[in-house]
Motif scaffolding. Structure first.
Motif, PDB file in Angstrom:
ATOM      1  N   GLU A  56       2.516  -1.675  -6.408  1.00  0.00           N
ATOM      2  CA  GLU A  56       2.033  -0.623  -5.507  1.00  0.00           C
ATOM      3  C   GLU A  56       0.519  -0.488  -5.636  1.00  0.00           C
ATOM      4  O   GLU A  56      -0.025  -0.469  -6.746  1.00  0.00           O
ATOM      5  N   LEU A  57      -0.158  -0.394  -4.505  1.00  0.00           N
ATOM      6  CA  LEU A  57      -1.597  -0.200  -4.470  1.00  0.00           C
ATOM      7  C   LEU A  57      -1.872   1.234  -4.014  1.00  0.00           C
ATOM      8  O   LEU A  57      -1.665   1.574  -2.851  1.00  0.00           O
ATOM      9  N   GLU A  70     -10.375  -4.312  -2.806  1.00  0.00           N
ATOM     10  CA  GLU A  70      -9.666  -4.926  -3.945  1.00  0.00           C
ATOM     11  C   GLU A  70     -10.415  -6.137  -4.502  1.00  0.00           C
ATOM     12  O   GLU A  70     -10.569  -6.202  -5.715  1.00  0.00           O
ATOM     13  N   ILE A 113      -5.503   0.649   5.054  1.00  0.00           N
ATOM     14  CA  ILE A 113      -4.996  -0.601   4.486  1.00  0.00           C
ATOM     15  C   ILE A 113      -6.060  -1.698   4.556  1.00  0.00           C
ATOM     16  O   ILE A 113      -6.230  -2.469   3.612  1.00  0.00           O
ATOM     17  N   SER A 143       0.813  -1.208   0.000  1.00  0.00           N
ATOM     18  CA  SER A 143       0.000   0.000   0.000  1.00  0.00           C
ATOM     19  C   SER A 143       0.850   1.262   0.000  1.00  0.00           C
ATOM     20  O   SER A 143       1.842   1.367   0.733  1.00  0.00           O
ATOM     21  N   ILE A 200      -3.981   4.654  -3.028  1.00  0.00           N
ATOM     22  CA  ILE A 200      -5.181   4.877  -2.215  1.00  0.00           C
ATOM     23  C   ILE A 200      -6.239   5.483  -3.127  1.00  0.00           C
ATOM     24  O   ILE A 200      -6.111   6.611  -3.579  1.00  0.00           O
ATOM     25  N   GLN A 213      -8.474  -0.935   1.837  1.00  0.00           N
ATOM     26  CA  GLN A 213      -7.922  -1.337   0.544  1.00  0.00           C
ATOM     27  C   GLN A 213      -8.082  -2.842   0.326  1.00  0.00           C
ATOM     28  O   GLN A 213      -8.473  -3.268  -0.761  1.00  0.00           O
TER      29      GLN A 213
END
Length: 115
Positions: free
Chosen positions: A55-56, A88, A81, A19, A58, A84
């Motif tokens: 990479e995730l 997802e 997090i 994240s 925001i 997320q």
């Protein structure tokens, strides 16, 4: 459980995400000169990318979900997090037991004691 985490990370079919919130948190703790954060956040991010992690960012969906999360945990970085992982969806591997009540996607593991 540590073996399960390692196997999940090494499984070629799995996309391993990190994240942007984690890098942000590391940046803040680095700036505060926390002794447990000696590596630069950009180096950690680049090393994660170099080993194949993705990479995730925001996004608005995850950011909005935070408003509806119960207050099991006060840490805003952990809460985003979790959001997320839920949006997802993705499994979230953590040692933080306070995150487990949020979702079945949270996977707890224990750290191995240093030799």
């Amino acid at each position: 459980m540590l073996k399960e985490v390692r196997e999940a990370i090494q499984e070629p079919e799995n996309e391993v995400l990190f994240s942007a919130a984690s890098i942000w948190e590391i940046a803040i703790k680095t700036r505060l000169r926390r002794t447990d954060f000696s590596e630069r956040p950009e180096r950690i991010a680049m090393e994660a990318i170099d080993v194949g992690f993705s990479e995730l960012p925001i996004g608005r969906r995850a950011a909005s979900v935070v408003a509806d999360l119960p207050m099991h945990h006060q840490d805003p970085f952990d809460r985003i997090i979790v959001a997320q992982a839920m949006t997802e969806p993705a499994h979230l591997y953590t040692v933080d037991r306070k995150l487990a009540p949020y979702s079945e996607l949270v996977r707890l593991f224990t750290r191995r004691a240093p030799p």
